[in-house]
Motif scaffolding. Structure first.
Motif, short mmCIF file in Angstrom:
data_model
loop_
_atom_site.label_atom_id
_atom_site.label_comp_id
_atom_site.label_asym_id
_atom_site.label_seq_id
_atom_site.Cartn_x
_atom_site.Cartn_y
_atom_site.Cartn_z
N LEU A 169 0.86 -1.09 0.44
CA LEU A 169 -0.02 0.29 -0.10
C LEU A 169 0.66 1.18 0.02
O LEU A 169 1.95 1.39 0.83
CB LEU A 169 -0.57 -0.04 1.19
N GLU A 173 -15.59 5.60 10.42
CA GLU A 173 -16.35 5.57 9.27
C GLU A 173 -17.66 4.87 9.44
O GLU A 173 -18.05 3.88 10.73
CB GLU A 173 -16.35 4.11 8.39
N GLU A 214 -20.63 4.29 -2.89
CA GLU A 214 -19.14 4.33 -2.51
C GLU A 214 -19.12 5.55 -1.85
O GLU A 214 -18.15 6.11 -1.27
CB GLU A 214 -18.77 5.00 -4.47
N PRO A 260 -11.76 -1.19 3.24
CA PRO A 260 -11.05 0.13 2.92
C PRO A 260 -10.34 1.00 3.17
O PRO A 260 -10.15 1.68 3.04
CB PRO A 260 -12.24 0.40 1.86
N VAL A 261 -11.62 1.11 4.56
CA VAL A 261 -11.65 1.74 5.34
C VAL A 261 -9.63 2.07 6.09
O VAL A 261 -9.24 3.30 6.20
CB VAL A 261 -12.10 1.53 7.02
N ARG A 320 -7.79 1.05 4.64
CA ARG A 320 -6.04 0.97 3.32
C ARG A 320 -6.35 2.54 3.18
O ARG A 320 -4.99 2.94 3.50
CB ARG A 320 -6.49 0.07 2.41
N ASP A 321 -7.71 3.60 3.10
CA ASP A 321 -7.14 4.69 3.43
C ASP A 321 -7.07 5.70 4.32
O ASP A 321 -6.02 5.92 3.97
CB ASP A 321 -9.13 4.99 2.49
N GLY A 322 -6.73 4.41 5.25
CA GLY A 322 -7.06 6.16 6.04
C GLY A 322 -5.45 5.95 6.48
O GLY A 322 -4.39 6.42 6.92
N VAL A 367 -3.25 5.29 3.46
CA VAL A 367 -2.35 5.51 2.17
C VAL A 367 -2.50 7.25 2.04
O VAL A 367 -1.09 7.89 2.01
CB VAL A 367 -3.64 5.37 0.96
N PHE A 368 -3.45 7.95 2.64
CA PHE A 368 -3.86 9.35 3.28
C PHE A 368 -2.96 9.91 4.17
O PHE A 368 -2.97 11.24 4.03
CB PHE A 368 -5.69 9.72 3.52
#
Length: 154
Positions: A13, A70, A86, A100-101, A103-105, A107-108
């Motif tokens: 990631l 989330e 989405e 997804p939560v 991963r996004d947390g 990466v951002f």
């Protein structure tokens, strides 16, 4: 309900200079709270990010902890009727997908240009050596190429 686990991702990631390598342990510590529209997930995700400094290319191996939050909507809730999948994820029976939560947390939260330290001087533009490894009086003589022929006359 409090829930904690350790997981990993099959693929790396992140960004080109920094990321979470495939198989690196990711610790997930979250609270699951039932609310009128679904299940609210809040908590922390932590792992180790690896990469290289964007200025001097020194290896970086640092811990990263991010807060996540989330709402997972119930299938027949007002939220589910007024948003798409989405925007707000849905509960899938009794299950919710945290990937997804997480991963996004992660990466951002990664810097687009990671630094080994805030005051990293980087590399010498002429010789490519790390400024930290060079003496304080390090310099290169740069002559304007238009004058190069005249220097030969000296």
């Amino acid at each position: 309900m409090e829930w904690a686990t350790q997981a990993s991702f099959d693929e790396a990631l992140g960004l080109e200079l920094i990321g979470v390598p495939a198989g690196e342990p990711v610790h997930v510590d979250v609270n699951l709270t039932s609310v009128s529209e679904g299940v609210l997930v809040t908590g922390n995700v932590s792992t180790t990010v690896k990469g290289e400094c964007g200025r001097c290319l020194t290896a970086i191996n640092e811990p990263l902890t991010v807060e996540v939050s989330e709402l997972y909507a119930y299938p027949d809730s007002t939220t589910a009727e007024t948003t798409d999948d989405e925007e707000v994820p849905r509960l899938q029976g009794d299950l919710l997908d945290l990937e997804p939560v997480v991963r996004d947390g992660l990466v951002f939260a990664m810097p687009s240009t990671p630094l080994c330290r805030a005051d990293c001087p980087g590399l010498c533009a002429d010789c490519g050596e790390k400024w930290d490894d060079l003496p304080a009086d390090h310099a290169h003589e740069s002559l304007d190429p238009r004058w190069a022929e005249l220097k030969k006359l000296l």
